[in-house]
Design an enzyme around this catalytic site. Structure first.
Site, PDB file in Angstrom:
ATOM      1  N   LYS A 128      29.978  45.801 118.805  1.00 38.95           N
ATOM      2  CA  LYS A 128      30.540  46.457 119.990  1.00 38.95           C
ATOM      3  C   LYS A 128      31.392  45.459 120.765  1.00 38.95           C
ATOM      4  O   LYS A 128      30.928  44.371 121.128  1.00 38.95           O
ATOM      5  CB  LYS A 128      29.406  46.916 120.894  1.00 38.95           C
ATOM      6  CG  LYS A 128      29.159  48.398 120.877  1.00 38.95           C
ATOM      7  CD  LYS A 128      27.972  48.690 121.724  1.00 38.95           C
ATOM      8  CE  LYS A 128      28.099  49.991 122.424  1.00 38.95           C
ATOM      9  NZ  LYS A 128      26.906  50.279 123.223  1.00 38.95           N
TER      10      LYS A 128
HETATM   11  C1  E4P Z   1      27.057  53.397 124.394  1.00 39.00           C
HETATM   12  O1  E4P Z   1      27.074  52.896 123.294  1.00 39.00           O
HETATM   13  C2  E4P Z   1      26.316  52.858 125.553  1.00 39.00           C
HETATM   14  O2  E4P Z   1      25.185  52.156 125.127  1.00 39.00           O
HETATM   15  C3  E4P Z   1      25.815  53.899 126.490  1.00 39.00           C
HETATM   16  O3  E4P Z   1      26.050  55.197 126.085  1.00 39.00           O
HETATM   17  C4  E4P Z   1      26.000  53.538 127.921  1.00 39.00           C
HETATM   18  O4  E4P Z   1      25.721  54.598 128.735  1.00 39.00           O
HETATM   19  P1  E4P Z   1      25.084  54.541 130.185  1.00 39.00           P
HETATM   20  O5  E4P Z   1      26.118  55.063 131.097  1.00 39.00           O
HETATM   21  O6  E4P Z   1      23.881  55.415 130.093  1.00 39.00           O
HETATM   22  O7  E4P Z   1      24.707  53.098 130.467  1.00 39.00           O
END
Ligand code: E4P
Length: 214
Positions: free
Chosen positions: A83
């Protein structure tokens, strides 16, 4: 549509796997820090447990640091997807990693233009954060719709991964728009299976069956 589980919890992964509900996992620094302990050990265990792709996030903000971290992360398992944050340096890292055959998931995407840039850099996945957009009064799904149109216009293969999912409706709307993947928190995965009419209908069937057979 593929379902990924948005978690770093081995218990949640085990429960969702048992129900055959997940095709992969996404983590992030917040989710890993929530689990505590040695994050590397945890991340390796997740990679060992999950059959599909596991997104692990870099924390460097310079392209060379991201690439170095990515080289380390991919030693955790052959299912690792790295990522990368959607910043200018991230695009440099994405291009380089993909050229080397390392899959990337460009994260923290909040506009269709950011998604287009990530796709042009060769990202395997882009992650529009729909819940966070909704949270500031914008439409997360409008961004997903724009990304779908742009990728289709130009035959781009980058997969749209709906992230920051807050409700079953986000998954439904993502599916209707043709998003490739939704990464879903465990609580929402559970909600997807439920409907009050299923529960009351089952209760009525069982009661009637009892009357017949008693
Ligand atoms: C995506 O890969 C992220 O881990 C995630 O969806 C972040 O979302 P949040 O807004 O719940 O932190």
């Amino acid at each position: 549509m593929e379902f990924f589980l948005d978690t770093a919890s081995l218990d949640e992964i085990a429960a969702a796997r048992k129900q055959g509900l997940i095709d992969g996992v996404t983590t992030n620094p917040t989710l890993l820090s929530r689990e505590g302990g040695d994050w590397q050990e945890q991340a390796r265990k997740i990679c060992d447990t999950v059959d599909g792709p596991v997104s692990l996030e870099v924390v460097g903000t310079k392209a060379e640091d991201m690439v170095r971290e990515a080289e380390h992360l991919v030693t955790f398992g052959n299912n690792v997807v790295v990522k990368i944050p959607m910043i200018a340096e991230g695009l440099v890292a994405t291009r380089e990693l993909e050229a080397r055959g390392i899959r990337t998931n460009v994260t923290l995407v909040f506009s269709a233009m950011q998604a287009l840039l990530a796709a042009k850099a060769g990202a395997t996945y882009v992650s529009p954060f729909v819940g966070r957009l909704d949270g500031i009064g914008q439409s997360g799904m409008e961004v997903v719709s724009q990304i779908r149109t742009i990728f289709d216009n130009y035959g781009m293969n980058t997969k749209i991964l709906v992230a920051s999912v807050r409700s079953p409706n986000h998954v439904l709307e993502g599916a209707l728009l043709g998003a490739d993947v939704a990464t879903v928190p465990y609580k929402v995965i559970t909600q997807l299976t439920q409907h009050p009419l299923t529960d009351s209908g089952l209760e009525a069937f069982l009661n009637d069956w009892k009357k017949l057979t008693e």
